[in-house]
Design an enzyme around this catalytic site. Structure first.
Site, PDB file in Angstrom:
ATOM      1  N   GLU A 189      27.827  40.184  36.729  1.00  0.00           N
ATOM      2  CA  GLU A 189      28.223  38.800  36.965  1.00  0.00           C
ATOM      3  C   GLU A 189      27.008  38.014  37.454  1.00  0.00           C
ATOM      4  OE1 GLU A 189      31.632  36.279  39.481  1.00  0.00           O
ATOM      5  OE2 GLU A 189      31.494  38.442  39.680  1.00  0.00           O
TER       6      GLU A 189
ATOM      7  N   ASN B  63      40.128  34.964  34.623  1.00  0.00           N
ATOM      8  CA  ASN B  63      39.861  36.048  35.580  1.00  0.00           C
ATOM      9  C   ASN B  63      40.507  35.708  36.910  1.00  0.00           C
ATOM     10  OD1 ASN B  63      38.129  38.267  36.980  1.00  0.00           O
ATOM     11  ND2 ASN B  63      37.646  36.408  38.114  1.00  0.00           N
ATOM     12  N   GLU B  64      41.193  36.681  37.496  1.00  0.00           N
ATOM     13  CA  GLU B  64      41.838  36.490  38.799  1.00  0.00           C
ATOM     14  C   GLU B  64      42.530  35.129  38.858  1.00  0.00           C
ATOM     15  OE1 GLU B  64      39.406  37.421  42.181  1.00  0.00           O
ATOM     16  OE2 GLU B  64      39.133  39.501  41.561  1.00  0.00           O
TER      17      GLU B  64
ATOM     18  N   TYR C  15      39.653  46.557  45.304  1.00  0.00           N
ATOM     19  CA  TYR C  15      38.433  46.905  46.020  1.00  0.00           C
ATOM     20  C   TYR C  15      38.771  47.755  47.243  1.00  0.00           C
ATOM     21  CZ  TYR C  15      35.760  43.653  43.169  1.00  0.00           C
ATOM     22  OH  TYR C  15      35.150  43.029  42.114  1.00  0.00           O
TER      23      TYR C  15
ATOM     24  N   GLU D  40      37.898  45.503  37.546  1.00  0.00           N
ATOM     25  CA  GLU D  40      37.059  45.347  38.745  1.00  0.00           C
ATOM     26  C   GLU D  40      37.547  46.355  39.776  1.00  0.00           C
ATOM     27  OE1 GLU D  40      36.217  41.529  40.524  1.00  0.00           O
ATOM     28  OE2 GLU D  40      36.302  40.515  38.576  1.00  0.00           O
TER      29      GLU D  40
ATOM     30  N   GLN E  29      29.390  46.245  41.211  1.00  0.00           N
ATOM     31  CA  GLN E  29      28.863  45.791  39.948  1.00  0.00           C
ATOM     32  C   GLN E  29      27.634  46.611  39.592  1.00  0.00           C
ATOM     33  OE1 GLN E  29      28.309  41.500  39.804  1.00  0.00           O
ATOM     34  NE2 GLN E  29      30.377  41.125  40.497  1.00  0.00           N
TER      35      GLN E  29
END
Length: 518
Positions: free
Chosen positions: A49, A196-197, A267, A324, A373
Site C-alpha cells: 500500500e 476496501n473496508e 489484525y 489483510e 504488509q
C-alpha cells in the site's frame, strides 16, 4: 526406501526440559488416503500500500537513485521477493485505495499531480508509482495481480475506465492512451476488488448500502473474456459476520452480477486494545502468550463466516479471502506514527506459521490471503533503511512454506492436544500442518508455541527427514541492520535412535520438514 502404508502414523511426545520422563506421548496421523483441498498458492499473497516507506524506498527508488535498481525498482528487494516466490501482489490499498484516482499515476512522472496521503501521515504523494509501475513490478517478481478499486471517492465511470485501460485491446481512446504511455499489450488483472473496508475508512457504509453499490458498479465492470479478473466484495472484520450474510443473500441471489469472493480483515494485537497495542520488542511472556492467543482467534472468524457461506452458497462459488492480516503493534519509537513501522521478531514468524496452518485447514473457501504488509509496514517480509536491507523472521517463515504452494492438504489428527499454560489460560503447545507437494513429496510444518519447553518427535519408517528450523534463544529475537543474520533458518536432518527417527523441536520455533514420497 522403506515401504510405508498410506496412513502414516507419527508418534510425538511432548518433552519438558525439566521432566522429560513424565511427558505423555502424543500420536499424530497424516491421512494420505483422504487428501483435502489444493492449497492455492495465493494463500501466500502479499499486500503493498502507499503507506510510509512500503513502496517509496521499500520497492521504488527511481532510476536515478544511488541504490542499485532495475528501472527504478531496488534490486535487493526485488531479488528477495523473487526468491520468496511471491505468488500475488495486492495494490494500491488498503484505506489508500478509496482515495486513489488512477489517472494521477499514469503518463510522464514529472507531469503527474502531487497529492496528500491523508490516510497515512499526511505526506506528499507524487504518484511516481502508478499502474504501469505496479504491473511491471509484478511481472519482474513473477506474481499475479490484485487491484483494489476506488469505491469511496471514485465513480462507476472512473472504475470502469481503469479496468478497460488495464485489460482491453480494443481500439478505443482509453486503450490508445495506455499504448501511448508505453504498454502495447493489456495488463493481466487476476483479481479486482470493489472498495476496501467499506464498513470503515472506505465509506462507513452499512452492509445493505454497500451491497447495492457493489451491484451497481459491477454491472458495468467489463473485461475481455480472456482477461476477466475475479471480482471481490469488501466484507467485514473481526467478529463481524453480518457482511458475509448480507452480501451472500443480496448479491449471490440477485443472479446478474459476479461476486467471486468476499474479503475479510483481522489484525493481531497483543493487548486487544487499539489505543495501546503492545510493543514489537522487549515484551514479557504475558504478551508473547496473548499475541498467539489473539492470532488463533482467526480460526473462529473463518469458521463463523464459512458456516454462513456453506448455508447460502452450497455450490462453493464464493471464496472467503483474508486479504489483510498480520500483527499490529505500537510503532517503533522515533518513527512517523502514520508510517506503521515496526520491528519483526521470532514471535511474528510463529504468528505467520499459525495463521498459515489455519488457512490450510480451510483452503476450500480460503483461496487467497494477503499479509500486511510486504516491506517496511506492519508485519513486513523486508525492512529497509536507505541503502540497507534485511529479511525478517516472517520472511523466512513464508520461504520455508514455499513447498505448500499449490500442494494438496493432508489431514492431521492428534490423539491428544498438548497445552501451553500461562496463568489461567492455555493455547495449543503444538501446531501441525501437512501437505503433498507438486513433486509428490510430503511436507510437514511444526510449530512449538512454548517459551521454555522443547518438543520431541519420533518418526518411524519414513524415507527421509530433512528441512529447515527457525528459532531463537531470545523471546524477541530479531534481525537488525547491524546484525541482519541474527535469526535465519538452519538446516535440519533427523537422527535415528533405537530404530526411530527422532526430531527435537526447540521452544519458540517453526520447522518445515520434507518426509519424501511415502
Amino acid at each position: 526406501m522403506v515401504s510405508v502404508k498410506p496412513l502414516l502414523f507419527l508418534c510425538f511426545s511432548m518433552v519438558s526440559l525439566a521432566a522429560m520422563a513424565d511427558t505423555a506421548r502424543i500420536d499424530i496421523s497424516i491421512d494420505t488416503q483422504r487428501p483435502g483441498a489444493v492449497l492455492n498458492k495465493n494463500i501466500y499473497g502479499q499486500f503493498m500500500e502507499h503507506l510510509g516507506r512500503g513502496i517509496y524506498e521499500g520497492v521504488w527508488v527511481g532510476k536515478d537513485s544511488p541504490i542499485p535498481n532495475k528501472n527504478g525498482y531496488r534490486l535487493d528487494v526485488l531479488q528477495a521477493l523473487i526468491d520468496l516466490k511471491v505468488p500475488l501482489l495486492r495494490w494500491p490499498g488498503g484505506c489508500f485505495a478509496d482515495e486513489y484516482h488512477w489517472r494521477d499515476g499514469i503518463g510522464p512522472r514529472n507531469e503527474r499531480p502531487r497529492t496528500v496521503n491523508s490516510n497515512w501521515g499526511g505526506v506528499i504523494e507524487d504518484n511516481a508509482f502508478g499502474t504501469h509501475e505496479f504491473f511491471e513490478f509484478a511481472e519482474l517478481v513473477g506474481a499475479q495481480t490484485y487491484i483494489n478499486g476506488n469505491l469511496g471517492t471514485g465513480s462507476p465511470k472512473e472504475m470502469v475506465e481503469w479496468l478497460h485501460y488495464m485489460t482491453s485491446d480494443a481500439d478505443t481512446t482509453v486503450v490508445r492512451e495506455r499504448k501511448k504511455n508505453g504498454r502495447e499489450r493489456p495488463f493481466k488483472v487476476d483479481y479486482f476488488a470493489v472498495g476496501n473496508e467499506s464498513w470503515g475508512c472506505g465509506g462507513n457504509m452499512t452492509p445493505d448500502y454497500y451491497a447495492d453499490l457493489y451491484k451497481q458498479y459491477t454491472t458495468f465492470l467489463k473485461a475481455p473474456e480472456n482477461n476477466q479478473p475475479k471480482f471481490i466484495a469488501s466484507g467485514g472484520t473481526d467478529v463481524q459476520t453480518n457482511w458475509t450474510q448480507t452480501l451472500a443473500e443480496k448479491i449471490k441471489r440477485s443472479g446478474n452480477v459476479r461476486m467471486d469472493a468476499i474479503s475479510h480483515h483481522y489484525y493481531t494485537l497483543p493487548t486487544g486494545d487499539w489505543e495501546t497495542k503492545g510493543s514489537a520488542t522487549g515484551y514479557p511472556e504475558e504478551q508473547w502468550f496473548s499475541t498467539l492467543q489473539q492470532t488463533l482467534r482467526m480460526e473462529t472468524f473463518i469458521t463463523d463466516n464459512v458456516a454462513i457461506l456453506d448455508e447460502l452458497d452450497p455450490e462453493q462459488e464464493i471464496g472467503f479471502y483474508v486479504d489483510e492480516w498480520g500483527t499490529w503493534y505500537d510503532v517503533d519509537k522515533g518513527t512517523n506514527p502514520g508510517f506503521l513501522y515496526q520491528q519483526n521478531t521470532i514471535r511474528d514468524a510463529i504468528v505467520a506459521g499459525l495463521n498459515i496452518h489455519i488457512f490450510n485447514r480451510y483452503a476450500k473457501r480460503v483461496q487467497m490471503t494477503n499479509i500486511a504488509q510486504m516491506v517496511n509496514v506492519l508485519q513486513a517480509m523486508i525492512l529497509t533503511d536507505k541503502e540497507k536491507m534485511l529479511l525478517t523472521p516472517t520472511y523466512y517463515a513464508f520461504k520455508m512454506h514455499i513447498p505448500f504452494q499449490d500442494a494438496t492438504y493432508l489431514p492431521v489428527n492428534l490423539s491428544d492436544t498438548p497445552l501451553y499454560q500461562h496463568g489461567d489460560d492455555a493455547i495449543p503447545a503444538l501446531s501441525v500442518s501437512a501437505a503433498k507437494a507438486l513433486n509428490g513429496d510430503i511436507y510437514i510444518s511444526l510449530i512449538n508455541t512454548q517459551v521454555d519447553n522443547a518438543v520431541e518427535v519420533a518418526l518411524p519408517q519414513v524415507s527421509q527427514v530433512k528441512g529447515k528450523l527457525l528459532n531463537s534463544r531470545d523471546m524477541d529475537g530479531h534481525n537488525t541492520f547491524d546484525h541482519p543474520d541474527n535469526i535465519h533458518p538452519t538446516d535440519y536432518t533427523a537422527t535415528e535412535v533405537n530404530g526411530s527417527t527422532v526430531i527435537s523441536i526447540p521452544a519458540k520455533s517453526l520447522m518445515v520438514l520434507n518426509l519424501g514420497q511415502l
